[in-house]
Design an enzyme around this catalytic site. Sequence first.
Site, PDB file in Angstrom:
ATOM      1  N   GLY A  11      81.471 -14.486 -14.357  1.00 36.53           N
ATOM      2  CA  GLY A  11      80.533 -14.447 -15.492  1.00 36.53           C
ATOM      3  C   GLY A  11      81.000 -15.355 -16.609  1.00 36.53           C
ATOM      4  O   GLY A  11      82.183 -15.368 -16.936  1.00 36.53           O
ATOM      5  N   ARG A  21      88.877 -27.268 -23.335  1.00 35.59           N
ATOM      6  CA  ARG A  21      89.305 -28.320 -24.270  1.00 35.59           C
ATOM      7  C   ARG A  21      90.811 -28.233 -24.516  1.00 35.59           C
ATOM      8  O   ARG A  21      91.518 -29.248 -24.509  1.00 35.59           O
ATOM      9  CB  ARG A  21      88.544 -28.138 -25.586  1.00 35.59           C
ATOM     10  CG  ARG A  21      89.033 -28.972 -26.750  1.00 35.59           C
ATOM     11  CD  ARG A  21      88.210 -28.617 -27.986  1.00 35.59           C
ATOM     12  NE  ARG A  21      88.657 -29.317 -29.170  1.00 35.59           N
ATOM     13  CZ  ARG A  21      89.597 -28.856 -29.995  1.00 35.59           C
ATOM     14  NH1 ARG A  21      90.206 -27.719 -29.726  1.00 35.59           N
ATOM     15  NH2 ARG A  21      89.930 -29.547 -31.063  1.00 35.59           N
ATOM     16  N   ARG A  72      79.269 -17.635  -8.575  1.00 33.70           N
ATOM     17  CA  ARG A  72      79.801 -16.530  -7.763  1.00 33.70           C
ATOM     18  C   ARG A  72      79.913 -17.108  -6.352  1.00 33.70           C
ATOM     19  O   ARG A  72      78.957 -17.697  -5.844  1.00 33.70           O
ATOM     20  CB  ARG A  72      78.838 -15.345  -7.743  1.00 33.70           C
ATOM     21  CG  ARG A  72      78.386 -14.886  -9.121  1.00 33.70           C
ATOM     22  CD  ARG A  72      79.265 -13.820  -9.700  1.00 33.70           C
ATOM     23  NE  ARG A  72      78.718 -13.387 -10.998  1.00 33.70           N
ATOM     24  CZ  ARG A  72      79.426 -12.756 -11.906  1.00 33.70           C
ATOM     25  NH1 ARG A  72      80.689 -12.475 -11.705  1.00 33.70           N
ATOM     26  NH2 ARG A  72      78.883 -12.384 -13.040  1.00 33.70           N
ATOM     27  N   ASP A 103      88.455 -10.760 -13.705  1.00 37.05           N
ATOM     28  CA  ASP A 103      89.278 -10.108 -12.697  1.00 37.05           C
ATOM     29  C   ASP A 103      89.131 -10.741 -11.300  1.00 37.05           C
ATOM     30  O   ASP A 103      90.117 -11.040 -10.627  1.00 37.05           O
ATOM     31  CB  ASP A 103      88.814  -8.632 -12.688  1.00 37.05           C
ATOM     32  CG  ASP A 103      89.669  -7.781 -11.821  1.00 37.05           C
ATOM     33  OD1 ASP A 103      90.881  -7.784 -12.035  1.00 37.05           O
ATOM     34  OD2 ASP A 103      89.117  -7.125 -10.918  1.00 37.05           O
ATOM     35  N   THR A 125      86.421 -13.459 -20.055  1.00 36.95           N
ATOM     36  CA  THR A 125      85.341 -12.556 -19.659  1.00 36.95           C
ATOM     37  C   THR A 125      84.929 -11.722 -20.863  1.00 36.95           C
ATOM     38  O   THR A 125      85.796 -11.323 -21.649  1.00 36.95           O
ATOM     39  CB  THR A 125      85.759 -11.624 -18.494  1.00 36.95           C
ATOM     40  OG1 THR A 125      84.751 -10.614 -18.315  1.00 36.95           O
ATOM     41  CG2 THR A 125      87.074 -10.907 -18.761  1.00 36.95           C
ATOM     42  N   ASP A 127      83.978  -8.765 -20.789  1.00 38.99           N
ATOM     43  CA  ASP A 127      84.229  -7.331 -20.568  1.00 38.99           C
ATOM     44  C   ASP A 127      85.578  -6.838 -21.078  1.00 38.99           C
ATOM     45  O   ASP A 127      85.785  -5.636 -21.198  1.00 38.99           O
ATOM     46  CB  ASP A 127      84.135  -7.003 -19.069  1.00 38.99           C
ATOM     47  CG  ASP A 127      82.723  -7.146 -18.547  1.00 38.99           C
ATOM     48  OD1 ASP A 127      81.790  -7.056 -19.361  1.00 38.99           O
ATOM     49  OD2 ASP A 127      82.555  -7.348 -17.328  1.00 38.99           O
ATOM     50  N   ASP A 129      88.299  -6.707 -19.484  1.00 36.19           N
ATOM     51  CA  ASP A 129      88.786  -5.742 -18.483  1.00 36.19           C
ATOM     52  C   ASP A 129      89.895  -6.280 -17.591  1.00 36.19           C
ATOM     53  O   ASP A 129      90.071  -5.832 -16.468  1.00 36.19           O
ATOM     54  CB  ASP A 129      87.605  -5.266 -17.614  1.00 36.19           C
ATOM     55  CG  ASP A 129      86.966  -6.401 -16.834  1.00 36.19           C
ATOM     56  OD1 ASP A 129      87.301  -7.573 -17.093  1.00 36.19           O
ATOM     57  OD2 ASP A 129      86.117  -6.119 -15.970  1.00 36.19           O
ATOM     58  N   ARG A 171      80.629  -3.124 -17.063  1.00 34.11           N
ATOM     59  CA  ARG A 171      80.426  -2.370 -15.810  1.00 34.11           C
ATOM     60  C   ARG A 171      81.512  -1.315 -15.637  1.00 34.11           C
ATOM     61  O   ARG A 171      81.231  -0.158 -15.391  1.00 34.11           O
ATOM     62  CB  ARG A 171      80.452  -3.321 -14.607  1.00 34.11           C
ATOM     63  CG  ARG A 171      79.165  -4.057 -14.362  1.00 34.11           C
ATOM     64  CD  ARG A 171      79.214  -4.772 -13.020  1.00 34.11           C
ATOM     65  NE  ARG A 171      80.413  -5.598 -12.891  1.00 34.11           N
ATOM     66  CZ  ARG A 171      80.436  -6.919 -13.053  1.00 34.11           C
ATOM     67  NH1 ARG A 171      79.336  -7.557 -13.334  1.00 34.11           N
ATOM     68  NH2 ARG A 171      81.549  -7.597 -12.904  1.00 34.11           N
TER      69      ARG A 171
HETATM   70  P1  ATP Z   1      83.253 -11.310 -14.721  1.00 35.84           P
HETATM   71  O1  ATP Z   1      83.883  -9.967 -14.487  1.00 35.84           O
HETATM   72  O2  ATP Z   1      83.283 -11.719 -16.141  1.00 35.84           O
HETATM   73  O3  ATP Z   1      81.908 -11.458 -14.094  1.00 35.84           O
HETATM   74  P2  ATP Z   1      84.907 -12.294 -12.590  1.00 35.84           P
HETATM   75  O4  ATP Z   1      85.833 -13.453 -12.488  1.00 35.84           O
HETATM   76  O5  ATP Z   1      85.519 -10.941 -12.385  1.00 35.84           O
HETATM   77  O6  ATP Z   1      84.176 -12.413 -14.001  1.00 35.84           O
HETATM   78  P3  ATP Z   1      83.645 -12.157  -9.979  1.00 35.84           P
HETATM   79  O7  ATP Z   1      82.247 -12.469  -9.554  1.00 35.84           O
HETATM   80  O8  ATP Z   1      84.204 -10.823  -9.666  1.00 35.84           O
HETATM   81  O9  ATP Z   1      83.700 -12.469 -11.550  1.00 35.84           O
HETATM   82  O10 ATP Z   1      84.621 -13.232  -9.307  1.00 35.84           O
HETATM   83  C1  ATP Z   1      84.384 -14.619  -9.495  1.00 35.84           C
HETATM   84  C2  ATP Z   1      84.726 -15.379  -8.252  1.00 35.84           C
HETATM   85  O11 ATP Z   1      86.135 -15.247  -7.977  1.00 35.84           O
HETATM   86  C3  ATP Z   1      84.038 -14.908  -6.995  1.00 35.84           C
HETATM   87  O12 ATP Z   1      82.707 -15.363  -6.890  1.00 35.84           O
HETATM   88  C4  ATP Z   1      84.941 -15.527  -5.930  1.00 35.84           C
HETATM   89  O13 ATP Z   1      84.680 -16.906  -5.798  1.00 35.84           O
HETATM   90  C5  ATP Z   1      86.331 -15.341  -6.566  1.00 35.84           C
HETATM   91  N1  ATP Z   1      86.941 -14.091  -6.082  1.00 35.84           N
HETATM   92  C6  ATP Z   1      86.604 -12.825  -6.412  1.00 35.84           C
HETATM   93  N2  ATP Z   1      87.346 -11.915  -5.733  1.00 35.84           N
HETATM   94  C7  ATP Z   1      88.189 -12.636  -4.948  1.00 35.84           C
HETATM   95  C8  ATP Z   1      89.216 -12.300  -3.986  1.00 35.84           C
HETATM   96  N3  ATP Z   1      89.531 -11.027  -3.703  1.00 35.84           N
HETATM   97  N4  ATP Z   1      89.866 -13.312  -3.370  1.00 35.84           N
HETATM   98  C9  ATP Z   1      89.554 -14.598  -3.632  1.00 35.84           C
HETATM   99  N5  ATP Z   1      88.603 -14.974  -4.505  1.00 35.84           N
HETATM  100  C10 ATP Z   1      87.932 -14.027  -5.165  1.00 35.84           C
END
Ligand code: ATP
Length: 320
Positions: A11, A21, A72, A103, A125, A127, A129, A171
Amino acid sequence: MKRIGILTSGGDASGMNAAIRSIARSAISAGLEAYGINYGFAGLVAGNIRRLESKDMDGIIDRGGTILYSARFPEFAEEKTQLKGIEQLKKFGIDALVVIGGDGSYHGAERLTQHGFNSIGVPGTIDNDIPGTDFTVGFDTAVNVALDALDRINDTATSHQRTFVVEVMGRGAGDIALWAGIAADADAIVIPEREYDVKKIAEHLKHNYENGKDHGLIVLAEGVMSAADFKAELDQYGDFDSRAITLGHIQRGGRPTAKDRVLASMFGDYAVRLLLEGKGGLAIGIRDNKLVATDIIDTLENHKHITDVSLLDLNDRLRF
Ligand code: ATP
């Protein structure tokens, strides 16, 4: 080390551009080259990689979103896809990667580190979190966007003596709800980290109305349930002329606050300095107002983000 790669993933969060930057400029000023990878891990595997010059970083610190785009890409959880990503990094001569994200994105960086490719995570992020840091880039802006909306809602709620249930993002973590809720004088804040009692909340609202308060405000984290469902529960215990609102994606956008810009600048520069010292496999953060870098594997495997639920008790004490 000669070349540092940068990607944003998951996200989007306001302040990601300030982090890009900072990493790029810090690297360039140390005599390194910076490479931007578009569309997160999807772009990494596809080789969507370009050199970043210092001038490309002009005029981005105040922009929300991410100039490197995000994506994603669940396929990156597979080992063969991760190895393809490493092949691309090697093809472009990139020696280390800084991943800005939440995360999930950290897990991507962790996997690359486990395969021997030096990666550092910068927490980005809304969140808040991620383990290993008290604050993430984007959280402060999201709280302020939510607060602006809550202040506006309080105006109309007061004019019509209504009660509003406002669902904010989060979430798994109630941080946005807590910070925005306290700042907006919420009558109740409902978060996933703590059980709630809708009957008690309704009694509190009734008590307030009976004692002359002219509106009600409940701030609800999305991880608990939808605003519409919570309103339906609340309505069983009285006629509050209630309304349900979901703030949604507006919380992700907008000009980053000074706090997010400065935090992102500190994180990005720190990541580069650590790489220059030959360190890696780290998660950057801020704890007790000090920059910290913790082992990314240990941070993800053995630690959890802990929401400061004492803020809920604070709100309970202040709402009477
Ligand atoms: P936010 O919580 O703000 O949405 P995030 O980084 O947690 O951010 P995710 O969609 O959970 O968002 O993860 C982003 C991307 O990180 C995923 O689309 C994937 O490409 C990669 N990713 C997530 N989990 C794993 C994992 N267990 N191993 C390798 N890559 C991962």
